[in-house]
Design a protein around this motif. Structure first.
Motif, short mmCIF file in Angstrom:
data_model
loop_
_atom_site.label_atom_id
_atom_site.label_comp_id
_atom_site.label_asym_id
_atom_site.label_seq_id
_atom_site.Cartn_x
_atom_site.Cartn_y
_atom_site.Cartn_z
N LEU A 100 -12.35 -1.12 -16.53
CA LEU A 100 -10.98 -1.36 -16.65
C LEU A 100 -11.32 0.33 -16.31
CD1 LEU A 100 -8.01 -2.37 -16.00
CD2 LEU A 100 -7.73 -0.75 -18.35
N THR A 101 -11.24 -0.24 -14.54
CA THR A 101 -11.94 1.30 -13.87
C THR A 101 -11.24 2.12 -13.68
OG1 THR A 101 -11.35 0.16 -11.63
CG2 THR A 101 -13.83 0.06 -12.40
N GLY A 102 -9.51 2.00 -13.58
CA GLY A 102 -8.19 3.58 -13.46
C GLY A 102 -7.09 3.05 -13.40
N THR A 103 -6.25 3.39 -13.49
CA THR A 103 -5.18 3.33 -14.03
C THR A 103 -4.22 3.34 -12.39
OG1 THR A 103 -4.40 5.91 -13.84
CG2 THR A 103 -5.32 4.54 -15.80
N GLY A 104 -3.05 3.12 -12.04
CA GLY A 104 -2.25 2.29 -10.98
C GLY A 104 -1.17 3.33 -10.51
N TYR A 105 -1.30 4.76 -11.43
CA TYR A 105 0.08 5.58 -11.55
C TYR A 105 0.67 5.88 -9.92
CZ TYR A 105 -1.05 6.50 -16.02
OH TYR A 105 -1.68 5.78 -17.58
N PHE A 106 -0.80 5.75 -8.73
CA PHE A 106 -0.24 6.27 -7.82
C PHE A 106 -0.37 5.08 -6.70
CE2 PHE A 106 -2.00 10.19 -9.83
CZ PHE A 106 -0.56 11.04 -9.39
N ASP A 107 0.00 4.04 -7.08
CA ASP A 107 -0.13 2.75 -6.60
C ASP A 107 1.33 2.18 -6.54
OD1 ASP A 107 -2.95 2.27 -5.48
OD2 ASP A 107 -3.54 2.93 -7.74
N MET A 108 2.20 2.59 -7.26
CA MET A 108 3.86 1.87 -6.99
C MET A 108 3.82 1.82 -5.80
SD MET A 108 3.60 2.37 -10.53
CE MET A 108 4.38 1.11 -10.56
N THR A 109 3.52 1.80 -4.60
CA THR A 109 4.21 1.36 -3.71
C THR A 109 4.30 -0.11 -3.64
OG1 THR A 109 3.99 3.82 -2.56
CG2 THR A 109 4.48 1.40 -1.17
N ALA A 110 3.01 -0.11 -3.82
CA ALA A 110 2.12 -1.22 -4.03
C ALA A 110 2.69 -2.63 -5.33
CB ALA A 110 0.53 -1.87 -4.19
N TYR A 111 3.38 -2.07 -6.52
CA TYR A 111 3.59 -3.05 -7.34
C TYR A 111 4.94 -3.02 -7.01
CZ TYR A 111 -0.05 -2.24 -10.96
OH TYR A 111 -1.18 -2.38 -11.30
N ALA A 112 6.06 -2.25 -6.36
CA ALA A 112 7.38 -2.08 -5.52
C ALA A 112 7.13 -3.20 -4.83
CB ALA A 112 7.76 -1.04 -5.49
N SER A 113 6.16 -3.46 -4.09
CA SER A 113 6.57 -4.59 -2.95
C SER A 113 6.36 -5.91 -4.27
CB SER A 113 5.58 -3.91 -2.27
OG SER A 113 5.29 -5.35 -1.81
N TYR A 114 4.95 -5.84 -5.11
CA TYR A 114 4.80 -7.16 -5.85
C TYR A 114 6.27 -7.86 -6.39
CZ TYR A 114 3.35 -10.41 -9.43
OH TYR A 114 3.49 -11.28 -10.33
N ASN A 115 7.12 -6.27 -7.43
CA ASN A 115 8.08 -6.65 -7.81
C ASN A 115 9.41 -7.16 -6.94
OD1 ASN A 115 6.76 -5.32 -10.21
ND2 ASN A 115 7.66 -3.63 -9.51
N ALA A 116 9.19 -7.07 -6.45
CA ALA A 116 10.12 -7.34 -5.14
C ALA A 116 10.00 -8.65 -4.23
CB ALA A 116 10.48 -6.46 -3.65
N GLY A 117 8.76 -9.16 -4.17
CA GLY A 117 8.20 -10.95 -3.50
C GLY A 117 8.03 -10.72 -2.84
N THR A 118 7.82 -8.68 -2.16
CA THR A 118 7.62 -8.80 -0.35
C THR A 118 6.37 -8.73 -0.76
OG1 THR A 118 7.81 -6.78 -0.37
CG2 THR A 118 9.19 -7.75 -0.03
N MET A 119 5.36 -8.66 -0.73
CA MET A 119 3.58 -8.70 -1.37
C MET A 119 2.88 -10.29 -0.53
SD MET A 119 0.99 -7.58 -3.84
CE MET A 119 0.72 -5.89 -3.89
N THR A 120 1.94 -10.10 0.87
CA THR A 120 2.11 -10.58 0.68
C THR A 120 -0.23 -11.31 0.91
OG1 THR A 120 1.73 -9.18 2.91
CG2 THR A 120 3.13 -10.65 2.99
N ASP A 121 -0.49 -12.21 1.28
CA ASP A 121 -2.17 -12.34 0.53
C ASP A 121 -1.80 -12.14 2.58
OD1 ASP A 121 -1.43 -11.80 -1.52
OD2 ASP A 121 -1.29 -14.38 -2.25
N TYR A 122 -3.80 -12.42 2.81
CA TYR A 122 -4.46 -12.28 3.63
C TYR A 122 -5.67 -12.86 3.53
CZ TYR A 122 -7.07 -11.14 7.39
OH TYR A 122 -7.56 -11.64 8.42
N ILE A 123 -6.36 -14.25 3.65
CA ILE A 123 -7.30 -14.56 4.30
C ILE A 123 -7.91 -14.47 5.37
CG2 ILE A 123 -9.04 -16.19 3.37
CD1 ILE A 123 -6.83 -16.95 1.00
N PRO A 124 -9.06 -13.54 5.46
CA PRO A 124 -9.51 -13.57 7.20
C PRO A 124 -10.25 -15.19 7.46
CG PRO A 124 -10.54 -12.28 5.92
CD PRO A 124 -9.68 -12.72 4.75
N THR A 125 -9.99 -15.54 8.80
CA THR A 125 -10.17 -16.90 8.79
C THR A 125 -11.86 -16.44 9.61
OG1 THR A 125 -9.75 -16.30 11.69
CG2 THR A 125 -7.88 -17.22 10.13
#
Lengths: 457, 457
Positions: free
Chosen positions: A415-440
């Motif tokens: 468990l390499t670290g904490t996410g305290y500075f990643d809350m924009t990403a967490y908020a996006s996940y919480n809001a259901g607006t996070m998208t996935d991407y798999i390169p072709t």
């Protein structure tokens, strides 16, 4: 045997006095760096203009197993180490798994990650060499924060080139670095030739680690008493991170914990290398049969879909050529990818071990990773960094497999670290607006097209 | 005697099994709460509609010293406790002081502060009582985060009224609470009568803790199976925080550390009360002569410039009357004040002890506090919460006095939390745009004018 506590803390006296140099135990060594100008293997002299001398020695040392940790660095480590090996009792119960789950938790320091282990060492060696200034790059910001802390402690000037999209998304990360006295510049910038060139070609670029590295190196080699330091990928960085694995092994031995699976997230590979080093040495020599798992984002699938090739470490193609798994130095991860683990290459030792089958690799899309992160946060109380959550996701999957099969495996993850500075990403996940991407395959081909000519067969 | 390590970690077995109820050791008890409708002292029945029953019992218990910590709460504590007592070797060296400096560090959990100690307890008792829902207020966000974590662990619904200016300045704090499943509402809001009234009177208000408390209480008493919980001020909260002082005392006894000065920041007073409780009991009974110091912001000078009076705990004047040092429930701290410690009142036990001279108080302006915070971050590696930095500032001042006088004092202070969600304030300090504010006597008089009639002599 004593009951295993929630958190195993070693005493200061039990903290390792040596880093563990895994190369000394490998049957097949990674290929040395190649000088792109000559096609010959790099010498010490080739590397000295860029890196501190002691770090070059460590980078090139393939024979000594135990590299002594200087007392000055041990004193720094004592401010936040030994880090705990945590028994995930709550997670085991919530998953209803027969598996025992442990994690080595590197997030209890202000940099919020394991990066401080190498930052402390690199800043110390720079100071010892009489330098006054360091440059580096940072992506998600963990490395830049760690190095800022180390440079404040050793009284060194520091300039950090921060990947542009990350600097925009994480002003608070930037503020932490500035609080520790660092100068932070969004990359690409107009402060370097490398930056100006990239801006001219792609003015709207989000930046990349490879590009920020080019800028930081350029400033280091053109500034007096200044060197460049890197937070991952290189072998000496992985060496410093072996404090993680050494402490883990001491704790395991003390409580008779025998890991069946060891899992780490893999961006540049240094935390994974550090975590597994002493265990891997035993596996190479037939003393265990641990299942080592590297976990990476599906959007930057270096091990799972990359090539084992000689490649540059940076976009500007200024570094030596490194034999590693790579997506090509021209590969740019999709801007929807949150957090770190966005580097195109991989540590040479990890690459060689993966190539030989000592390590397997998994890739996950980020919604699955954040789902695991939120679950873990609610159950174990620690809000993980998105990077670390890749390992969590794999550990949960392994534990659920144990539930199906009834296997009572022992799972250890980093468990390499904490996410305290990643809350924009967490908020996006919480809001259901996070998208996935798999390169072709076509997306990946563009990266492979940037490989050096000798690899363009 | 063994060398004192950088960090003293007690083992799980050494973690206290009892909270310490300081009132049982006091010669003069704080005055009980007064029912504003009747003028009589509050009964248990008066408090039950608002608070969980077991917490009411703890609030009213003035006789038992040792209150057993249930195993379920101890298990929660084991996820992040015992917390380390840190020897500030680096700070001592940097200050060149003969003093020994220690700090009890409560920031190594995701809530980032000591608040989790009471959140864990209060959520557990709510669950045990069969409740399904809690409400609370949060200012800087530490308490709301802590309670969100506890409610996620015990599977309780939670609504957090967050002081409006804080909700605006700290969207990432809000995102953490939401990640843990809490519903966060900026206060004042139009979801309650109390909020609508304040909005009608002062539409541009920044909000205050007192106002958020009114809203949270209103929802709790009008919702089935719901209660209100508070993160500071009340005696049962201070009781839960005594785990801090108990662990500190055990660590001190183990290493023969004899504090001459114990320093804590004081907002509502619970961390200070928790830190000093067992030491203060000994002082009251002549067994030590420790100098206890409460540190508060000059912009909200409850102890240093407030009145010892019966006052409401909230702006809406819905709580019982509490005998405490107060600036009046109508007092609103200046919006330039960053961080917590903005409550108008003070825990009754701390108030009584201060009134009797067992504690002294100091107030600092925020630029001085942030200067100390940045110095500490660079030297000791931990980025402190602005609240905690008040204690750091006082500890540094005491250590510098020791340097002048040559006194080899032992200084212990409470490092209650981390500043990772306070980077807007740090950035303002770094940029030189942070301002100080000291209320005039006229400013304070406006707050005193809001005191209840019985105190308007």
């Amino acid at each position: 045997m004593a009951t295993i506590p929630y958190k195993i803390y070693l005493s200061e006296d039990e903290m390792p006095r040596y880093w563990f140099n895994l190369r000394s135990k490998m049957k097949t060594l990674p290929e040395p760096f190649v000088n792109p100008a000559t096609g010959e293997y790099c010498t010490k002299e080739d590397l000295l203009p860029v890196f501190c001398e002691e770090l070059v020695d460590q980078e090139l040392n393939v024979t000594d197993t135990d590299i002594e940790i200087p007392d000055e660095i041990r004193d720094f480590y004592k401010m936040y180490r030994p880090s705990p090996l945590v028994r995930a009792y709550c997670l085991e119960k919530a998953l209803d798994t027969p598996a025992e789950i442990y994690y080595k938790y590197e997030g209890s320091n202000t940099s919020g990650s394991h990066k401080l282990n190498s930052a402390a060492a690199q800043a110390y060696y720079a100071k010892k060499q009489g330098l006054t200034c360091l440059t580096t790059e940072t992506g998600a910001g963990q490395w830049g924060t760690a190095l800022s802390m180390a440079c404040a402690y050793y009284n060194l000037d520091l300039t950090v080139y921060m990947v542009k999209i990350s600097a925009e998304q994480k002003p608070h990360r930037r503020a932490v670095m500035e609080t520790y006295g660092a100068k932070v510049i969004a990359s690409p910038s107009n402060t370097t030739n490398a930056g100006r060139k990239i801006l001219a070609e792609t003015p709207d670029t989000n930046g990349s680690l490879g590009c920020a590295i080019s800028e930081a190196i350029e400033v280091a080699v053109t500034t007096d008493q200044c060197r460049y330091v890197l937070g991952s990928v290189l072998n000496h960085v992985g060496l410093h991170q072996s404090i993680i694995g050494m402490e883990t092994k001491i704790a395991c031995d003390k409580y008779d914990i025998k890991p069946d699976i060891i899992i780490g997230c893999a961006g540049g590979g240094s935390n994974l290398l550090g975590l597994i080093a002493p265990f891997m040495a035993d596996k190479i020599h037939g003393e265990n049969d641990i299942d080592f798992v590297a976990v990476e984002p599906a959007s930057c699938p270096t091990l799972t879909r990359g090539r084992y090739a000689l490649d540059f470490g940076d976009t500007g193609k200024t570094t030596p050529l490194i034999k590693m798994y790579t997506l090509g130095s021209g590969f740019m991860p999709s801007p929807n990818h949150a957090g770190g683990l966005r580097y195109h290459g991989m540590n040479p030792i990890i690459s060689q071990l993966f190539h030989e089958g000592y390590i397997r690799a998994k890739a996950y899309v980020q919604n699955d990773v954040f789902e695991a992160a939120v679950k873990f946060a609610r159950i174990e109380g620690i809000l993980p960094a998105p990077e670390s959550a890749h390992a969590i996701k794999a550990a949960i999957d392994e534990a659920l497999t144990c539930k199906e099969t009834g296997a009572k495996k022992t799972i250890v993850f980093g468990l390499t670290g904490t996410g305290y500075f990643d809350m924009t990403a967490y908020a996006s996940y919480n809001a259901g607006t996070m998208t996935d991407y798999i390169p072709t395959d076509e997306d990946l081909q563009k990266g492979f097209d940037s490989l050096p000519e000798i690899e363009q067969k």
